[in-house]
Scaffold this motif. Structure first.
Motif, PDB file in Angstrom:
ATOM      1  N   SER A 124       0.803  -1.219   0.000  1.00  0.00           N
ATOM      2  CA  SER A 124       0.000   0.000   0.000  1.00  0.00           C
ATOM      3  C   SER A 124       0.837   1.271   0.000  1.00  0.00           C
ATOM      4  N   LYS A 125       2.140   1.141   0.240  1.00  0.00           N
ATOM      5  CA  LYS A 125       3.028   2.309   0.198  1.00  0.00           C
ATOM      6  C   LYS A 125       4.389   1.874  -0.327  1.00  0.00           C
ATOM      7  N   TYR A 154      12.969   8.129  -0.296  1.00  0.00           N
ATOM      8  CA  TYR A 154      12.510   7.207   0.737  1.00  0.00           C
ATOM      9  C   TYR A 154      13.639   6.514   1.483  1.00  0.00           C
TER      10      TYR A 154
END
Length: 331
Positions: A124-125, A154
């Motif tokens: 989901s991420k 990230y």
């Protein structure tokens, strides 16, 4: 006197005929140009081809469509089998630092890439990709760019921290995702839109969003596809740079102002279904043309990131003045 008058009228009539025969005779003035482009390049080059926008500028243009990955197309240019191509910007820079005789003459489209997660994979991420199987064509600029932006934005390396499954062409990634062999793909339009439309995947992150996060740049468009011209051809035919940019500008005008015609053309070239084409057309970040100063500044920022994260090696990319002078042609 009558014969002289008849001769004059005959000559004058021929002159009128020459001026009134635009396509073939005007083309002979500028000569031949061979433009090749990727079948799934998604850069509006399809429109230049099908509308013969170089022919309308006096060139006797030969167009060829190349399926598969970008590398064979780049090889066609360096081998002088073609004069100009559309090409991913990062691969163009890599080829240039490796000695390829080419110049960037203009841009075609903003970044087209995205990370698409398999529906139901529990991803989901972006950070959820750690340890997951991710399909990618490792030699493409989409892979290198997304890897660099993810690392910068990230803090983790897709190549090291995920399990990369190598594909050879975009349809391979679709197959891998559809069979459940991978949890995500790193791909570009229109393939990403095809997967999402079918319900096989969901957008995890688009490349433009990764760029905004990694760089903090709220405006400007990083480039996915640019135009390259072989140095030898450019030296002999300097006008091709402007003509190609002007043709691209007209193609972009068709893209935005005659969308039905644009979608008809890209469907004919890509062989993708109309519903996929419609979504991909709507989701395209930005079609581009030319090589204005603002765009060059963004391109230089892209090169810096690719150098920072190891894809590019040459000291050239640390020197904006040299880049402007040596890598770009702004005739």
């Amino acid at each position: 006197m009558n014969r002289a008058r008849r001769t004059f009228l005959k000559t004058g009539g021929a002159a009128v005929a020459v001026l009134g025969a635009p396509a073939l005779l005007r083309a002979q003035g500028k000569g031949k140009v061979k433009l090749a482009y990727l079948q799934l390049g998604w850069a509006a080059t399809e429109i230049i081809h099908k509308e013969d926008l170089l022919g309308k500028r006096g060139w006797q243009a030969e167009y060829s469509i190349v399926p598969g990955s970008p590398v064979p197309l780049l090889n066609q240019l360096t081998a002088r089998n073609v004069d100009a191509i559309d090409m991913s910007f990062a691969l163009a820079a890599k080829a240039f630092e490796d000695g390829a005789p080419l110049k960037v003459t203009g841009v075609a489209t903003a970044v087209l890439g995205a990370i698409v997660a398999r529906t139901g994979a529990g991803v989901s991420k972006v950070e959820d990709l750690k340890g997951r199987k991710v399909a990618a064509i490792v030699g493409t600029s989409t892979f290198f760019d997304i890897r660099a932006l993810t690392l910068k934005g990230y803090g983790f390396d897709l190549q090291r921290d995920a399990q990369i499954v190598t594909a050879t062409a975009p349809p391979d990634m679709v197959t891998l995702l559809g069979k459940g062999d991978v949890d995500a793909i790193l791909a570009w339009q229109p393939i990403t839109d095809q997967v999402v439309l079918r319900g096989q995947g969901v957008y995890l992150a688009k490349q433009i969003d990764l760029w905004r996060k990694a760089t903090g740049r709220a405006s400007g468009f990083p480039v996915h596809v640019c135009y390259l011209v072989h140095n030898d051809f450019l030296t002999r035919n300097a006008s091709i740079a402007k003509d190609l940019n002007d043709a691209q500008k007209d193609a972009v005008d068709v893209w935005y102002n005659k969308p039905d015609r644009a979608m008809e053309i890209v469907a004919d070239v890509t062989k993708l279904p109309p519903d996929v084409i419609k979504v991909a057309h709507r989701e395209t970040v930005k079609m581009l043309s030319g090589l204005p100063d603002e765009q060059v500044d963004t391109l230089i920022a892209q090169l810096k990131i690719n150098k920072e994260f190891g894809f590019l090696k040459s000291d050239l990319w640390d020197n904006p003045d040299r880049i402007r002078r040596e890598f770009f042609h702004r005739g």
